[in-house]
Design a protein around this motif. Structure first.
Motif, PDB file in Angstrom:
ATOM      1  N   UNK A 108      23.442  45.443  36.420  1.00 38.28           N
ATOM      2  CA  UNK A 108      22.801  44.110  36.456  1.00 38.28           C
ATOM      3  C   UNK A 108      22.302  43.741  35.058  1.00 38.28           C
ATOM      4  N   UNK A 109      22.509  42.475  34.714  1.00 39.19           N
ATOM      5  CA  UNK A 109      21.959  41.934  33.470  1.00 39.19           C
ATOM      6  C   UNK A 109      20.473  41.637  33.743  1.00 39.19           C
ATOM      7  N   UNK A 110      19.605  42.052  32.834  1.00 39.35           N
ATOM      8  CA  UNK A 110      18.157  41.908  33.034  1.00 39.35           C
ATOM      9  C   UNK A 110      17.759  40.439  33.317  1.00 39.35           C
ATOM     10  N   UNK A 111      18.430  39.516  32.665  1.00 35.65           N
ATOM     11  CA  UNK A 111      18.088  38.088  32.856  1.00 35.65           C
ATOM     12  C   UNK A 111      18.474  37.621  34.262  1.00 35.65           C
ATOM     13  N   UNK A 112      19.584  38.154  34.772  1.00 36.62           N
ATOM     14  CA  UNK A 112      19.936  37.861  36.178  1.00 36.62           C
ATOM     15  C   UNK A 112      18.784  38.255  37.086  1.00 36.62           C
ATOM     16  N   UNK A 113      18.176  39.395  36.776  1.00 39.93           N
ATOM     17  CA  UNK A 113      17.033  39.867  37.559  1.00 39.93           C
ATOM     18  C   UNK A 113      15.903  38.844  37.529  1.00 39.93           C
ATOM     19  N   UNK A 114      15.563  38.350  36.327  1.00 42.87           N
ATOM     20  CA  UNK A 114      14.476  37.359  36.232  1.00 42.87           C
ATOM     21  C   UNK A 114      14.824  36.092  37.033  1.00 42.87           C
ATOM     22  N   UNK A 115      16.089  35.706  37.061  1.00 41.30           N
ATOM     23  CA  UNK A 115      16.482  34.510  37.841  1.00 41.30           C
ATOM     24  C   UNK A 115      16.255  34.782  39.336  1.00 41.30           C
ATOM     25  N   UNK A 116      16.786  35.896  39.817  1.00 42.66           N
ATOM     26  CA  UNK A 116      16.720  36.197  41.256  1.00 42.66           C
ATOM     27  C   UNK A 116      15.312  36.570  41.719  1.00 42.66           C
ATOM     28  N   UNK A 117      14.408  36.888  40.772  1.00 46.00           N
ATOM     29  CA  UNK A 117      13.028  37.234  41.168  1.00 46.00           C
ATOM     30  C   UNK A 117      12.369  36.080  41.924  1.00 46.00           C
ATOM     31  N   UNK A 276       8.219  37.064  32.074  1.00 47.84           N
ATOM     32  CA  UNK A 276       6.808  37.400  31.866  1.00 47.84           C
ATOM     33  C   UNK A 276       5.902  36.206  31.600  1.00 47.84           C
ATOM     34  N   UNK A 277       6.378  35.242  30.788  1.00 43.56           N
ATOM     35  CA  UNK A 277       5.528  34.110  30.408  1.00 43.56           C
ATOM     36  C   UNK A 277       5.268  33.178  31.603  1.00 43.56           C
ATOM     37  N   UNK A 278       6.128  33.279  32.614  1.00 44.44           N
ATOM     38  CA  UNK A 278       5.983  32.434  33.803  1.00 44.44           C
ATOM     39  C   UNK A 278       4.736  32.798  34.603  1.00 44.44           C
ATOM     40  N   UNK A 279       4.053  33.877  34.221  1.00 45.80           N
ATOM     41  CA  UNK A 279       2.780  34.225  34.874  1.00 45.80           C
ATOM     42  C   UNK A 279       1.657  33.306  34.389  1.00 45.80           C
ATOM     43  N   UNK A 280       1.938  32.523  33.361  1.00 43.90           N
ATOM     44  CA  UNK A 280       0.915  31.659  32.755  1.00 43.90           C
ATOM     45  C   UNK A 280       0.640  30.430  33.639  1.00 43.90           C
ATOM     46  N   UNK A 281      -0.616  30.272  34.040  1.00 45.62           N
ATOM     47  CA  UNK A 281      -0.978  29.180  34.971  1.00 45.62           C
ATOM     48  C   UNK A 281      -0.719  27.799  34.393  1.00 45.62           C
ATOM     49  N   UNK A 282      -0.938  27.646  33.110  1.00 49.53           N
ATOM     50  CA  UNK A 282      -0.731  26.328  32.499  1.00 49.53           C
ATOM     51  C   UNK A 282       0.755  25.975  32.483  1.00 49.53           C
ATOM     52  N   UNK A 283       1.593  26.946  32.131  1.00 51.40           N
ATOM     53  CA  UNK A 283       3.044  26.686  32.145  1.00 51.40           C
ATOM     54  C   UNK A 283       3.501  26.373  33.578  1.00 51.40           C
ATOM     55  N   UNK A 284       2.966  27.092  34.550  1.00 47.90           N
ATOM     56  CA  UNK A 284       3.340  26.854  35.957  1.00 47.90           C
ATOM     57  C   UNK A 284       2.977  25.421  36.360  1.00 47.90           C
ATOM     58  N   UNK A 285       1.789  24.975  35.912  1.00 46.91           N
ATOM     59  CA  UNK A 285       1.367  23.616  36.274  1.00 46.91           C
ATOM     60  C   UNK A 285       2.281  22.577  35.614  1.00 46.91           C
ATOM     61  N   UNK A 286       2.618  22.811  34.343  1.00 44.90           N
ATOM     62  CA  UNK A 286       3.502  21.871  33.641  1.00 44.90           C
ATOM     63  C   UNK A 286       4.852  21.767  34.357  1.00 44.90           C
ATOM     64  N   UNK A 287       5.363  22.897  34.823  1.00 44.95           N
ATOM     65  CA  UNK A 287       6.670  22.897  35.508  1.00 44.95           C
ATOM     66  C   UNK A 287       6.569  22.239  36.884  1.00 44.95           C
ATOM     67  N   UNK A 288       5.455  22.492  37.568  1.00 42.19           N
ATOM     68  CA  UNK A 288       5.290  21.854  38.878  1.00 42.19           C
ATOM     69  C   UNK A 288       5.171  20.336  38.718  1.00 42.19           C
ATOM     70  N   UNK A 303       3.610  35.485  40.742  1.00 39.89           N
ATOM     71  CA  UNK A 303       3.066  35.976  39.471  1.00 39.89           C
ATOM     72  C   UNK A 303       3.194  37.497  39.316  1.00 39.89           C
ATOM     73  N   UNK A 304       3.133  38.214  40.438  1.00 40.45           N
ATOM     74  CA  UNK A 304       3.228  39.684  40.378  1.00 40.45           C
ATOM     75  C   UNK A 304       4.633  40.148  39.997  1.00 40.45           C
ATOM     76  N   UNK A 305       5.616  39.263  40.128  1.00 38.82           N
ATOM     77  CA  UNK A 305       7.010  39.669  39.846  1.00 38.82           C
ATOM     78  C   UNK A 305       7.566  39.005  38.588  1.00 38.82           C
ATOM     79  N   UNK A 306       6.681  38.320  37.826  1.00 40.91           N
ATOM     80  CA  UNK A 306       7.168  37.627  36.614  1.00 40.91           C
ATOM     81  C   UNK A 306       7.524  38.632  35.522  1.00 40.91           C
ATOM     82  N   UNK A 307       6.667  39.614  35.315  1.00 40.51           N
ATOM     83  CA  UNK A 307       6.940  40.631  34.293  1.00 40.51           C
ATOM     84  C   UNK A 307       8.082  41.529  34.740  1.00 40.51           C
ATOM     85  N   UNK A 308       8.510  42.406  33.844  1.00 40.26           N
ATOM     86  CA  UNK A 308       9.657  43.263  34.164  1.00 40.26           C
ATOM     87  C   UNK A 308       9.373  44.143  35.375  1.00 40.26           C
ATOM     88  N   UNK A 309      10.345  44.234  36.267  1.00 44.76           N
ATOM     89  CA  UNK A 309      10.213  45.095  37.446  1.00 44.76           C
ATOM     90  C   UNK A 309      11.609  45.369  37.993  1.00 44.76           C
TER      91      UNK A 309
END
Ligand code: KG4
Ligand code: ZN
Length: 347
Positions: A108-117, A276-288, A303-309
């Motif tokens: 798996x490509x790591x970025x694919x993981x971030x998409x499917x998270x 990882x940066x998607x855990x940021x509340x301000x960025x989340x609000x801007x996107x919403x 938010x618990x799954x934004x960072x690497x896992x």
């Protein structure tokens, strides 16, 4: 299909058991404490810590999911992008387990993981979040800032990216200029910004008039450095929250400006966000807010799954397996530190 997934792409040693989109267990050992004094990831220290922690992390993931290798149907492994010596430890372990237990392997490509998270579910199959293709995926992490059109499962077109530093890297470098030994920097900047004025200083935003959907963040940290060099120490200390908030504003508004463009050009109806940066509340609000303005669905990763896992790797792997991207136990998997989503090694 039960999958044992492993991710050792950077400074987390992670293993998970997933079943389709459902996370049965997700265990990570974070190396943050080991790297903090270097202000970034130190490769040999990362490699040593992965070697030490990989086995205990896998055992804990199996235990927590109440399974043994006998219940596992496949091994999923991150082959890239990431730090070469770190990737190598996870790949070696995955191949060893695959061979001993005669299990197929899903690279798996790591970025694919971030998409499917964004589509991860708990045991009660929540959140529901249906796949509606095509969708726009936004991955904002320490290594990547990418806009990706996902036409169908495991089919990606990168339509915008940072040409130099990733947004997370810009936040990490900015934080180091503002506060000594602050690693990772994103959460430090977020905390300071909560009490700051976003428009205290307008930092330059590169490539905003450029016709592409690409971004650039390396000049931003240089402008912060010059700005701080000119400021007297007392003034700097008095306004540290305002400076952090203004810096964060420049990073996020650059992303939003380019996203506005992408959404209009590609008539996007659904966007998902991870990294990882998607855990940021301000960025989340801007996107919403952005999704409301464009009447789009918006699925941001928990938010618990934004960072690497590793759970996100297991979920992506499930959809790869459904598309026949699943290899025999003895296949040799190469690490690809600069793996690119547009030219998938395994597709
Ligand atoms: O996805 P990730 O864990 O690792 C990579 O694949 O790069 O992302 C790490 C990045 C770091 O740059 C870190 O500073 C940033 O995510 N980050 C945040 C926050 N939490 C982590 N950035 C902004 N706000 C946060 N709350
Ligand atoms: Zn990541």
């Amino acid at each position: 299909m039960k999958i044992l997934a492993i991710d050792t792409s950077a400074d987390d040693t992670s293993a998970a058991i997933t079943q389709g989109r459902i996370i049965l267990s997700n265990i990570s050992y974070s190396q943050i404490a080991l790297h903090a004094k270097w202000g970034g990831i130190f490769p040999t220290i990362a490699k040593r810590a992965h070697i030490k922690m990989i086995e205990p992390v896998i055992q804990k993931a199996l235990q927590k999911a109440k399974v043994t290798f006998k219940n596992i149907d496949a091994i999923a492994i991150t082959y890239g992008p990431g730090l070469a010596p770190a990737l190598q430890i996870g790949i070696q372990k995955a191949q060893e387990i695959a061979k001993i237990n005669t299990l197929p392997i899903i690279p798996v490509n790591h970025i694919e993981g971030h998409i499917y998270s964004a589509f991860a579910q708990n045991r009660n199959k929540n959140p529901k979040r249906e796949f509606t293709f095509p969708f726009l995926a936004i991955v904002v992490s320490g290594g990547h800032t990418e806009f990706i059109i996902v036409k169908k499962h495991v089919s990606y077109t990168v339509v915008g990216y940072s040409v130099d530093d990733a947004a997370g890297e810009a936040l990490d470098k900015g934080a180091r200029l503002l506060v000594e030994s602050s690693y990772p920097g994103g959460p430090v900047i977020e905390k300071l910004s909560l009490h700051g004025n976003n428009n205290y200083h307008i930092f330059p935003r590169a490539m905003m008039r450029d016709k592409t959907n690409n971004m650039s963040f390396s000049g931003l940290k240089t402008s912060l450095k010059y700005y701080l060099d000119k400021k007297d120490t007392i003034d700097k200390l008095n306004h540290i929250n305002d400076i952090a908030a203004s810096y964060q504003e420049a990073v996020f508004k650059s992303i939003i400006k380019k996203l506005n463009n992408v959404i209009s050009v590609y008539s996007i109806k659904c966007m998902v966000g991870g990294g990882g940066v998607m855990a940021n509340n301000y960025l989340r609000k801007l996107l919403q807010d952005l999704s409301k303005n464009h009447t789009m669905r918006c699925y941001l990763t928990n938010k618990k799954l934004c960072g690497d896992n590793a759970a996100m790797i297991g979920i992506a792997a499930y959809y790869k397996a459904k598309n026949n991207i699943i290899l025999p136990a003895n296949t040799n998997i190469d690490r690809v530190p600069r793996a690119n989503l547009s030219k998938l090694e395994y597709s």
